[in-house]
Design a protein around this motif. Structure first.
Motif, PDB file in Angstrom:
ATOM      1  N   SER B 265       0.848  -1.195   0.000  1.00 32.35           N
ATOM      2  CA  SER B 265       0.000   0.000   0.000  1.00 32.35           C
ATOM      3  C   SER B 265       0.877   1.235   0.000  1.00 32.35           C
ATOM      4  O   SER B 265       1.711   1.401   0.891  1.00 32.35           O
ATOM      5  CB  SER B 265      -0.845   0.059   1.281  1.00 32.35           C
ATOM      6  N   PRO B 273      -2.843   6.393   7.248  1.00 29.90           N
ATOM      7  CA  PRO B 273      -3.145   5.520   8.388  1.00 29.90           C
ATOM      8  C   PRO B 273      -2.723   4.066   8.163  1.00 29.90           C
ATOM      9  O   PRO B 273      -2.300   3.393   9.119  1.00 29.90           O
ATOM     10  CB  PRO B 273      -4.677   5.637   8.537  1.00 29.90           C
ATOM     11  N   ILE B 274      -2.817   3.589   6.931  1.00 26.99           N
ATOM     12  CA  ILE B 274      -2.473   2.192   6.656  1.00 26.99           C
ATOM     13  C   ILE B 274      -0.952   1.996   6.673  1.00 26.99           C
ATOM     14  O   ILE B 274      -0.422   1.099   7.327  1.00 26.99           O
ATOM     15  CB  ILE B 274      -3.065   1.766   5.290  1.00 26.99           C
ATOM     16  N   ALA B 277       0.295   2.210  10.226  1.00 23.40           N
ATOM     17  CA  ALA B 277       0.031   1.011  11.031  1.00 23.40           C
ATOM     18  C   ALA B 277       0.957  -0.131  10.623  1.00 23.40           C
ATOM     19  O   ALA B 277       1.437  -0.897  11.464  1.00 23.40           O
ATOM     20  CB  ALA B 277      -1.431   0.587  10.873  1.00 23.40           C
ATOM     21  N   MET B 278       1.237  -0.248   9.341  1.00 23.89           N
ATOM     22  CA  MET B 278       2.155  -1.302   8.894  1.00 23.89           C
ATOM     23  C   MET B 278       3.547  -1.058   9.468  1.00 23.89           C
ATOM     24  O   MET B 278       4.227  -1.985   9.896  1.00 23.89           O
ATOM     25  CB  MET B 278       2.218  -1.348   7.361  1.00 23.89           C
ATOM     26  N   ASN B 283      -2.145  -2.316  15.393  1.00 23.26           N
ATOM     27  CA  ASN B 283      -3.471  -2.453  14.810  1.00 23.26           C
ATOM     28  C   ASN B 283      -3.833  -1.211  14.009  1.00 23.26           C
ATOM     29  O   ASN B 283      -3.180  -0.173  14.110  1.00 23.26           O
ATOM     30  CB  ASN B 283      -4.514  -2.651  15.907  1.00 23.26           C
ATOM     31  N   TYR B 284      -4.905  -1.364  13.262  1.00 17.38           N
ATOM     32  CA  TYR B 284      -5.414  -0.235  12.510  1.00 17.38           C
ATOM     33  C   TYR B 284      -6.020   0.796  13.463  1.00 17.38           C
ATOM     34  O   TYR B 284      -6.829   0.464  14.319  1.00 17.38           O
ATOM     35  CB  TYR B 284      -6.477  -0.710  11.524  1.00 17.38           C
ATOM     36  N   PRO B 286      -7.856   4.586  13.103  1.00 14.79           N
ATOM     37  CA  PRO B 286      -8.261   5.664  12.189  1.00 14.79           C
ATOM     38  C   PRO B 286      -7.457   6.924  12.494  1.00 14.79           C
ATOM     39  O   PRO B 286      -7.108   7.183  13.644  1.00 14.79           O
ATOM     40  CB  PRO B 286      -9.745   5.883  12.525  1.00 14.79           C
ATOM     41  N   ASP B 305     -12.799  -0.297   6.167  1.00 19.51           N
ATOM     42  CA  ASP B 305     -12.416  -1.612   6.692  1.00 19.51           C
ATOM     43  C   ASP B 305     -10.890  -1.728   6.763  1.00 19.51           C
ATOM     44  O   ASP B 305     -10.268  -2.585   6.142  1.00 19.51           O
ATOM     45  CB  ASP B 305     -13.028  -2.735   5.842  1.00 19.51           C
ATOM     46  N   GLY B 306     -10.310  -0.822   7.570  1.00 21.45           N
ATOM     47  CA  GLY B 306      -8.858  -0.778   7.735  1.00 21.45           C
ATOM     48  C   GLY B 306      -8.286  -2.081   8.261  1.00 21.45           C
ATOM     49  O   GLY B 306      -7.193  -2.496   7.863  1.00 21.45           O
ATOM     50  N   GLU B 307      -9.023  -2.757   9.152  1.00 24.22           N
ATOM     51  CA  GLU B 307      -8.496  -4.016   9.711  1.00 24.22           C
ATOM     52  C   GLU B 307      -8.313  -5.057   8.622  1.00 24.22           C
ATOM     53  O   GLU B 307      -7.300  -5.749   8.580  1.00 24.22           O
ATOM     54  CB  GLU B 307      -9.438  -4.606  10.779  1.00 24.22           C
ATOM     55  N   LEU B 310      -5.234  -4.204   6.523  1.00 26.50           N
ATOM     56  CA  LEU B 310      -3.974  -4.539   7.201  1.00 26.50           C
ATOM     57  C   LEU B 310      -3.763  -6.053   7.224  1.00 26.50           C
ATOM     58  O   LEU B 310      -2.638  -6.533   7.018  1.00 26.50           O
ATOM     59  CB  LEU B 310      -3.980  -4.016   8.629  1.00 26.50           C
TER      60      LEU B 310
END
Lengths: 405, 405
Positions: B265, B273-274, B277-278, B283-284, B286, B305-307, B310
């Motif tokens: 990504s 945000p993604i 988090a990576m 965790n994801y 917002p 649906d960020g979770e 990820l």
């Protein structure tokens, strides 16, 4: 050889040269193919498995080796049926050939792909083009793809989005204080000194041959049964010239038969030399008066081969129509409501269609194809800043030398 | 039935409903196909003769009858090999999936085609969408094609060219003083009163299923051998979610085997945000801070649906990268010099690629695909005038009632 040149007047044949367009007799040279040889492989059943680009018709394009092809996936554009509109207008069928779906958003990609492929095959690596815009942005993209240098010369009022494209694709881009033929004169002035391969309308063989594929595709997509009428927005006219040549070749190959479509040229009021000549029934006369139409691909007061264009329209039983800016705006809205992003050129074909249905020139039940030659987004009222503007080659050369210092 | 819904958490199956996206257990519902049945017709040899659009994979799309399909010829976009650049970077292959070649100039056409087809199949004729721009212009075009009403709600700073498209395709278009999720809130507030079918990201099943076809096509175009790495510009993430689902289905059908690609990504610094988090391995979460990135498709601080996104990146062995505006500008120039009209999103994938090659995360000899999700022309610095801007549904409703008077 698979192809060569042949004079349209005296019939004499010559080996292919990219930029040899005039015969010793004064007639114009065009690409002639060994159609017997082409017909051995170019068969309807053989086409199914081929590449989904205009290069599926390689037998009818003037490039010998596939390694020379410069492609961004041009052609094989959708032919969209407008079923409700056809019913409303009493037509048998109404379809839009969505040429805005080409790379660089216009049908000019076809010509550029062929012209740059021919250039690559002949070791030419420095191309120059005059254009109302879309031909230049296409040339710029294909030159980038081929790793060649491109020089683009555009009228000073060229839409900013198209100027920006030329710059983004890395072309040396310059505005010219004048119209498309003034930009062409600049290139002629500098051609020898700069070593430019000039790919303006009908200055070399690639572009018209590339545009020919619109006709080949139309035939294949319609199951080898051409429409009754093709409505085409006309500037230099190489789209019509190319398609007409395609139909002749398809007929010689036995892939189509019967009547050919009536070809209709649509132009904008304020610069309509072809439509005017068709209306008056007279010969082609270059427009010498004041040009008042806006900068679209249709604004070509001096088409390089107006006589050939008129001859085709007449031979096909076609006509010419000039439409107003208000009709063009209505056409863009109408096509937009069908989900088609219509350029002013494409919108003009809608306007032309309405006129010809109203007058009865297009009869109930006829099958009509419109060409949307480019994308509406290219004509947003936005100006690209920072691109120089010159009057002639001497002024460009001075700028060029200053920037090299 | 050829397809239905299945809960990703509890596994329960239900009949298909366009907008039923949550199970009684709280898990998310997704479309499940009868893959045994699909596999009987979806075979590599059967694909050759099919339509050159994403509907060639009709067995894996949630539309029962072909008469319901709303198509403008979307998908089957070129996969362009950048051979010189691959050599320069030491890669085994580098290809760009040219999604800017879709109708309306972006990959969003796929989602819109599927969503509007589902809507047509279920008698829904009044759709509403919140979008950073391209999803709205696509929805507008497909609604026009289907003869439906579209309502588009866009952030106030949405690029003018995209706003103009929505208007041209006849959508009722309104800017919202806020970001994409604020526009989504407006639609939720008005949904019941207006009878809107809400087709925002992951609000219904069509869009994600349509985007899935990017993965199906990629596999077919590469001869059923997926690349090592896919670099994808990420906003709401439904492209990645869709492709991952495609790969699972292709594997179940026996059309691919072996390792799946590592999914990357790419996001823009200032709203990542993604990628964040990576990088943190957590965790994801917002994005609650200030969003400073410009209005592109990547600017989604609260992906629905960020979770799931990820989880996919991690399951694939992938990663996230956030790149600067300067890197994006360089990427657009680089891709332009290859003849590709790169949007900021596509340019970001080039920037991400360079980072990952530099760091060694992408190893010499690997095969990489970048996605150019939309056309550069959509991001010209131009403002469309005359489109209203509101804060919420109440304000929109007031305007709407005034204009009806």
């Amino acid at each position: 050889m698979r192809f060569g040149l042949q004079c349209r007047r005296c019939g004499k044949q010559k080996p292919f040269e990219p930029a040899k367009t005039t015969c010793a007799c004064g007639g114009s040279l065009q690409v002639a193919y060994d159609l017997e040889r082409a017909g051995r492989t170019l068969r309807t059943d053989a086409l199914h498995g081929r590449v989904h680009s205009m290069w599926r018709y390689a037998e009818l394009l003037p490039v010998e080796r596939s390694a020379h092809i410069v492609s961004l996936g041009e052609g094989w554009t959708p032919l969209l049926a407008l079923e409700e509109r056809a019913r409303d207008l009493g037509l048998g069928a109404l379809q839009v050939k969505c040429e805005e779906r080409n790379p660089t958003g216009s049908f000019k990609a076809r010509g550029a792909s062929a012209a740059l492929s021919v250039a690559r095959a002949h070791g030419l690596r420095r191309i120059a083009i005059n254009s109302n815009g879309n031909a230049a942005s296409a040339a710029a993209a294909y030159a980038a793809r081929a790793g060649m240098e491109a020089f683009a010369f555009l009228p000073a009022d060229c839409p900013g989005a198209i100027v920006a494209e030329c710059v983004q694709y890395g072309a040396r881009t310059c505005l010219v204080d004048g119209l498309i033929h003034d930009a062409g004169r600049l290139i002629r002035e500098g051609r020898d000194e700069q070593g430019w391969h000039f790919i303006g309308t009908l200055q070399e063989h690639g572009r018209a041959e590339g545009k020919k594929t619109m006709g080949l595709e139309l035939a294949e997509q319609l199951g080898w049964r051409l429409p009754d009428v093709i409505v085409y927005p006309t500037g230099g006219g190489s789209g019509i010239i190319g398609m007409w040549r395609a139909f002749a070749q398809l007929r010689a190959l036995g892939l189509i038969d019967g009547d050919l479509p009536r070809m209709v040229s649509v132009q904008a009021q304020g610069c309509a030399p072809i439509a005017d000549a068709m209306r008056s029934g007279g010969n082609y006369v270059p427009l010498r008066g004041v040009v008042t139409s806006p900068p679209t691909g249709m604004r070509v007061p001096l088409p390089p081969d107006g006589e050939q264009l008129l001859a085709i329209l007449r031979a096909s039983g076609g006509t010419g129509v000039s439409v107003s800016e208000a009709e063009i705006a209505d056409g863009a809205r109408e096509l937009g409501r069908c989900g088609v992003s219509a350029s002013p050129e494409g919108a003009a074909t809608w306007a032309g269609l309405l006129r010809l249905v109203d007058s009865g020139w297009i009869a109930p039940g006829e099958r009509v194809v419109l060409f949307n030659t480019s994308h509406s987004g290219k004509y947003l009222p936005w100006r690209m800043e920072g691109v120089p503007c010159v009057k002639n080659y001497a002024a460009w050369r001075k700028l060029d030398q200053e920037s090299a210092r």
